[in-house]
Write a protein that holds these residues in place. Structure first.
Motif: not given
Length: 383
Positions: A230-233, A270-271, A276-280, A373-383
């Protein structure tokens, strides 16, 4: 430079693996083993730079594995793994990092938790080794028979990345040139450095044989997980005659103040992707203190986040953006915003939602002081 640099040791020929192609360049779920490893570090916000140590004959293969990732130029390794590590460490002299993590190229399942624990341990220790406890009963054999049962208390399996203070491990490696020690923590031990133990991960396996690669492929086949961020700006209104929202310039009696183009929709999204991928967060990747981002178009921030998802072997499942303001009205521009987001993210418009709401005259948005603005994003990642 300071900070934390990772050396990925990829110069080996994989004699135990067999075949003409080194194991780190074999396919694993559609990408080279080395690609998985490099991406895990290149997309980690705690890592400042990544350098691979490769065999000079493998440059073309390396370029394929590293394509699109932000990495330092690779350097050539030596006759042994120990030589390769030392040469890699020496190549970092101009960067003078505070910490260095040394990782095997053939450990593609390295996770952010293990990386973080190793880095955290270096705040108060000169060296850190990720380990997992030995679970099996250990036997000593002699002439084909059991000669002894060994207590597994205080026994561990060592993993990588092994972390060190840069100057310490460089000196330690130089002191043992010509010797053959089992790993970098053994080099540190020889130099009298105290090596602290941190929790590793059972999945952080090393691919050594063809059978190991087959097991790794089974782990990847159909294995994945959905991550959500999730992100907020917020940006304040200022002079101007239009505002950037989700990549579209919307006419308005004011503009939005910000270091870049102040696109609250793109910033929040962007956030969300980075989360979602723990990238800061966006500030880590695009610090507002850097003049080059002054007035920058925010589509490049979102495209960067999407590229990090791809680098991890992931894909964007869907995104959802909510713009919060009294004015301007978003409805007439919604279709163009969705189309622009699809273009930046390279996904189908059916996976994108842009909504707008007001706060019924309440708060700073109700007083028309700015837009949120608030946003959410879902991503699929390989384990």
């Amino acid at each position: 430079m300071g900070g934390t640099v990772v050396l990925v040791v990829a110069a080996g020929r994989g004699r135990r693996f067999g075949g003409d192609l080194p194991k780190q360049y074999h396919d694993l779920a559609g990408r080279m083993v080395l690609r998985h490893t490099l991406a895990a570090f290149a997309t980690n916000p705690e890592i400042d730079a990544v350098r691979a140590v490769i065999h000079p004959d493998d440059r073309q293969l390396y370029d394929i594995a590293a394509s699109g990732l932000a990495l330092l130029e690779p350097v050539s390794g030596g006759a042994s793994r120990q030589d390769s590590v030392r040469l890699g460490l020496e190549s970092l002299a101009d960067l003078a990092p505070e910490r260095v993590l040394i990782h095997d190229a053939a450990r593609p399942f390295i996770d952010a938790g293990t990386i973080g624990r190793v880095i955290a341990a270096l705040a108060s220790n000169p060296a850190a080794l990720p380990v997992v406890p030995v679970a099996d009963t250990l036997k000593r054999g002699l002439d084909g028979f059991v000669s002894d049962t060994i207590s597994r208390d205080s026994l561990f399996r060592a993993q990588t990345p092994q972390g060190f203070r840069y100057t310490d491990i460089l000196s330690a490696h130089k002191a043992v040139i010509g010797e053959e020690l089992t790993d970098d923590s053994a080099v540190a031990e020889r130099a009298g450095l105290a090596v602290t133990l941190v929790a590793g991960a059972e999945d952080n396996v090393k691919i050594t044989t063809a059978a190991d690669l087959e097991r790794a492929r089974r782990l990847f086949d159909g294995a994945g997980e959905i991550r959500t961020g999730s992100g907020y700006d917020v940006h304040r209104f200022g002079p101007g005659n239009g505002v950037w929202l989700c990549g579209e310039l919307v006419p308005h009696q004011a503009g939005l103040l910000g270091h870049s183009d102040a696109d609250v929709g793109l910033h929040a999204l962007t956030d969300a992707l980075l989360g979602a991928i723990s990238a800061g967060d966006i500030g880590h990747h695009f610090p507002p203190s850097e003049p080059r981002w002054k007035g920058a178009a925010s589509d490049q921030f979102l495209a960067h986040a999407a590229s990090l998802v791809a680098a991890r072997g992931g894909r964007i499942v869907n995104v959802d953006v909510t713009l919060i303001c009294e004015r301007p009205k978003v409805g007439p521009h919604r279709a163009r915003m969705v189309a622009r987001l699809a273009e930046i993210l390279k996904i189908d418009q059916g996976r994108i939602s842009v909504k707008a709401t007001t706060t019924e005259g309440l708060g700073f948005t109700g007083r028309a002081e700015g837009i949120a603005s608030q946003a959410s994003a879902s991503v699929w990642l390989p384990r």
